[in-house]
Design a protein around this motif. Structure first.
Motif, short mmCIF file in Angstrom:
data_model
loop_
_atom_site.label_atom_id
_atom_site.label_comp_id
_atom_site.label_asym_id
_atom_site.label_seq_id
_atom_site.Cartn_x
_atom_site.Cartn_y
_atom_site.Cartn_z
N PHE A 1 12.80 4.11 31.61
CA PHE A 1 11.95 2.98 31.22
C PHE A 1 11.60 2.81 29.73
O PHE A 1 11.28 3.84 28.91
CB PHE A 1 10.65 2.74 32.11
N ALA A 2 11.62 1.66 29.20
CA ALA A 2 11.19 1.19 27.90
C ALA A 2 10.42 -0.04 27.94
O ALA A 2 10.84 -0.99 28.38
CB ALA A 2 12.38 1.06 26.83
N GLY A 3 9.03 -0.06 27.50
CA GLY A 3 8.53 -1.21 27.49
C GLY A 3 7.56 -1.58 26.48
O GLY A 3 6.93 -0.60 25.45
N ILE A 4 6.89 -2.59 26.51
CA ILE A 4 5.83 -3.12 25.32
C ILE A 4 4.85 -3.76 26.20
O ILE A 4 4.97 -4.51 26.99
CB ILE A 4 6.53 -4.00 24.41
N ASN A 5 3.49 -3.33 25.99
CA ASN A 5 2.08 -3.94 26.81
C ASN A 5 1.45 -4.61 25.67
O ASN A 5 0.82 -4.03 24.48
CB ASN A 5 1.57 -2.60 26.97
N ILE A 6 1.32 -5.79 25.84
CA ILE A 6 0.50 -6.64 25.12
C ILE A 6 -0.75 -6.94 25.70
O ILE A 6 -0.52 -7.79 26.83
CB ILE A 6 1.16 -8.16 24.74
N LYS A 7 -2.05 -6.63 25.48
CA LYS A 7 -2.96 -6.43 26.46
C LYS A 7 -4.25 -7.15 25.47
O LYS A 7 -4.39 -6.97 24.35
CB LYS A 7 -3.60 -5.13 26.71
N SER A 8 -4.82 -8.37 26.17
CA SER A 8 -6.14 -8.81 25.49
C SER A 8 -7.18 -8.03 25.95
O SER A 8 -7.49 -7.46 26.96
CB SER A 8 -6.53 -10.30 26.19
N ALA A 9 -8.27 -7.87 25.00
CA ALA A 9 -9.40 -7.36 25.15
C ALA A 9 -10.57 -8.05 26.36
O ALA A 9 -11.26 -7.56 26.61
CB ALA A 9 -10.17 -6.99 23.90
N SER A 10 -10.36 -9.37 26.39
CA SER A 10 -10.79 -10.16 27.25
C SER A 10 -10.28 -10.40 29.00
O SER A 10 -9.18 -10.60 28.84
CB SER A 10 -11.38 -11.45 26.58
N ALA A 11 -11.06 -10.46 29.75
CA ALA A 11 -10.89 -10.55 31.31
C ALA A 11 -10.05 -12.00 31.19
O ALA A 11 -9.34 -12.38 32.15
CB ALA A 11 -11.75 -10.49 32.11
N ASN A 12 -10.65 -13.17 30.31
CA ASN A 12 -10.19 -14.46 30.26
C ASN A 12 -9.17 -14.55 29.35
O ASN A 12 -8.97 -15.78 28.74
CB ASN A 12 -11.23 -15.32 30.27
N GLY A 13 -8.78 -13.83 28.52
CA GLY A 13 -7.96 -13.83 27.55
C GLY A 13 -6.43 -14.33 27.74
O GLY A 13 -5.97 -14.38 28.93
N VAL A 14 -5.58 -14.54 26.66
CA VAL A 14 -4.31 -14.94 26.65
C VAL A 14 -3.41 -13.95 26.02
O VAL A 14 -3.55 -13.63 24.67
CB VAL A 14 -4.45 -16.42 26.25
N SER A 15 -2.45 -13.41 26.58
CA SER A 15 -1.58 -12.60 26.01
C SER A 15 -0.25 -13.37 25.61
O SER A 15 0.19 -14.22 26.81
CB SER A 15 -1.11 -11.41 26.83
N TYR A 16 0.48 -13.30 24.58
CA TYR A 16 1.57 -13.94 24.20
C TYR A 16 2.68 -13.70 23.30
O TYR A 16 2.18 -12.77 22.53
CB TYR A 16 1.23 -15.64 23.77
N ILE A 17 3.73 -14.17 23.27
CA ILE A 17 4.82 -13.93 22.45
C ILE A 17 5.35 -15.30 21.81
O ILE A 17 5.60 -16.03 22.67
CB ILE A 17 5.76 -13.24 22.84
#
Length: 265
Positions: free
Chosen positions: A20-36
């Protein structure tokens, strides 16, 4: 830039030596938005992929607008952010409405009768039946012979009965409708009903009160024509019989003359 590789092939290349190869985009807020975001010199975020953690919704954006939504239940919405079913397509267009297209991309010659343009199957994933297609809508050619496109199109509707898928209704390329039959009784027969060699009925009415026209198979394996009535679920009452030989009976099911009237009143 290469991560896990010494020879990156793009501005950013990520490689893994494992499965597997992956990228993890994580927001510090439980209500945040992760985006590309995807863009160019004129618009830095014309397209993109957004994940809204507050609603657990994945959004796909193009042309500076969200187009596809996948909610926390797995429902997919195209043109709507609140899909009510597994797939919902929405468009605000009074003139043209919302359209779903199924396209056969074959672009060649040799279309013949029986060739299929497209099919919608309604299936079950149940191992206890050998026929997993329980309903079907199909568009096909019913008359062509080596044409450059499917020139004569019919539509059929089928339903499953036990382990068999049976065609129930067909609209042929002439606009004739057949129920229980795959070809019209005549070229000008806009509606044909068939039930094999059994009786075949057509009911008209409502609210439990019906009149009927019935083709009845007689002892000689011919068919008589009967007209009668059924009221509030009671047994059918026949009033008129046109026998296969041309005799007409009123009040009798076996007329013995050209006009045979039985009963009083």
């Amino acid at each position: 830039l290469g991560i896990g590789t010494t020879s990156p092939t793009n501005l950013l290349s990520v490689e893994s030596t494992g499965q597997f190869a992956g990228i993890n985009i994580k927001s510090a807020s439980a209500n945040g938005v992760s985006y590309i975001d995807f863009g160019d010199a004129d618009d830095s975020n014309a397209g993109g992929i957004n994940y809204d953690n507050s609603t657990d919704t994945l959004k796909l954006r193009s042309g500076d607008a969200n187009r596809v939504f996948i909610n926390s239940s797995g429902n997919v919405g195209i043109g709507t952010n609140s899909p009510a079913s597994i797939l919902e397509i929405a468009k605000s267009d009074q003139t043209n409405g919302a359209t779903l297209s199924i396209t056969n991309s074959f672009d060649g010659t040799g279309w013949d009768s029986g060739d299929t343009v497209g099919t919608i199957n309604f299936r079950v994933d149940d191992g206890s039946t050998t026929e997993k297609i329980r309903g079907q809508i199909k568009v096909f050619d019913d008359s062509s012979s080596s044409t450059t496109y499917p020139a004569y199109n019919a539509m059929s509707f089928s339903t499953g009965n036990l382990n068999t898928l049976n065609e129930r209704l067909r609209i042929d390329s002439s606009g004739n409708v057949g129920i229980g039959v795959t070809s019209a009784a005549a070229s000008d027969a806009k509606l044909t009903l068939e039930n094999g060699f059994n009786d075949c009925s057509f009911y008209l009415g409502g609210g439990g009160d019906y009149n009927y026209i019935r083709s009845i198979r007689n002892a000689n394996n011919d068919h008589d024509l009967a007209i009668g009535k059924n009221y509030s679920g009671s047994s059918d009452t026949e009033y008129l019989r046109l026998a296969n030989g041309g005799n007409l009976g009123i009040g009798t099911t076996s007329p013995s003359s050209k006009l045979h009237v039985s009963g009083s009143g």
